[in-house]
Each structure stands twice: as C-alpha cells, then as structure tokens.
Enzyme design. Structure first.
Site, PDB file in Angstrom:
ATOM      1  CB  SER A 113      30.669   8.369  15.194  1.00  9.27           C
ATOM      2  OG  SER A 113      29.384   7.931  15.525  1.00  9.27           O
ATOM      3  CB  ILE A 124      34.873   0.697  10.093  1.00 13.10           C
ATOM      4  CG1 ILE A 124      35.194  -0.340   9.004  1.00 13.10           C
ATOM      5  CG2 ILE A 124      34.353   0.056  11.377  1.00 13.10           C
ATOM      6  CD1 ILE A 124      34.007  -1.107   8.473  1.00 13.10           C
ATOM      7  CD  GLU A 125      28.948   6.279  12.389  1.00 13.49           C
ATOM      8  OE1 GLU A 125      28.444   7.108  13.151  1.00 13.49           O
ATOM      9  OE2 GLU A 125      28.382   5.886  11.329  1.00 13.49           O
ATOM     10  CB  ILE A 126      34.258   2.838  16.157  1.00 12.23           C
ATOM     11  CG1 ILE A 126      34.890   1.887  15.128  1.00 12.23           C
ATOM     12  CG2 ILE A 126      34.231   2.206  17.553  1.00 12.23           C
ATOM     13  CD1 ILE A 126      36.347   1.611  15.359  1.00 12.23           C
TER      14      ILE A 126
END
Length: 131
Positions: A113, A124-126
């Site tokens: 992540s 916001i974690e992607i």
C-alpha cells in the site's frame, strides 16, 4: 447477511478539488444521478462496481451521518494497475505519498500500500494484493 459494500458517502468542503482528485488523479468517473426524497440531482464517483456518493458540507442529503465531516474518511482502494505504476502516476501529478509502499493486511490477504490525502485531508490507501 452482508455480501459487499455498494457505496459509501464522502463529505467534502472542496467540491471541485474533490472531483478533480478522484477523477483526474485516481481515474474515477463522475456520475450525475437523481435520487432521494424529494428527488434531486446528486453526484457520485464511480469505479468498478462501486461508487462514492458526494455530499457537500452544509448541504448534505438526508438521511446522513450524525456528524458528517470532511477529512474523517480513512479508505482503502484496490488499484487496477501495479502499485509501481500508481506511484509513478501520483508523482507525475505531484500528489504527495504520506507513507509507503508498506505491507498491510487487506480483507482477503496481504497487500502492498501507499497512502495519500485527498483535498479534504481524508486518508486514502491505494493497494495491490500480493500473490
């Protein structure tokens, strides 16, 4: 009893910047729809089979969260691209990575992540799942 998340609601104080971040930087699609009682035009950010409905702070739709607040969301999104490509695209758009890449645990396994903040300072974690 519960099978999936259909949508969530994001409260923003910066509508134009919010739409630009999620559509231009993250590749979501802006959707306009009519909903509620009485029926009014609404906005949502669509991706995959999910969407994020948008409420503007002070103009939220009923029913709403008890304390709708910009910046209170902490959300993990699964990338459609390899995370290395996501990082390149974020850097090209001068979006600061707050943390990562780091190993985490997702809903169905280990993920890699990066964390960014949207214009309202939501975290916001992607992520990408590791094989």
């Amino acid at each position: 009893m519960i099978a999936a998340i259909d949508h969530i609601v994001l409260t923003t104080a910066r509508l134009d910047e919010c739409i630009a971040f999620y559509c231009d930087a993250l590749g979501m699609t802006l959707e306009r729809f009519v909903g509620g009682t009485p029926a009014v035009e609404r906005l949502a950010l669509r991706f995959g089979r999910q969407k994020i409905n948008i409420h503007v702070q002070g103009k939220e739709f009923e029913p709403k969260a008890q304390l709708p607040t910009p910046g209170a969301l902490d959300l993990c999104l699964i990338a459609a691209l390899p995370l290395a490509e996501v990082i390149q695209q974020l850097q090209a758009r001068q979006i600061a990575i707050v943390e990562g890449p780091v190993l985490r645990t997702g809903a169905t396994g280990k993920i890699n992540s990066v964390y960014v903040r949207d214009p309202d300072h939501n975290l916001i974690e992607i992520s990408e799942y590791l094989s």
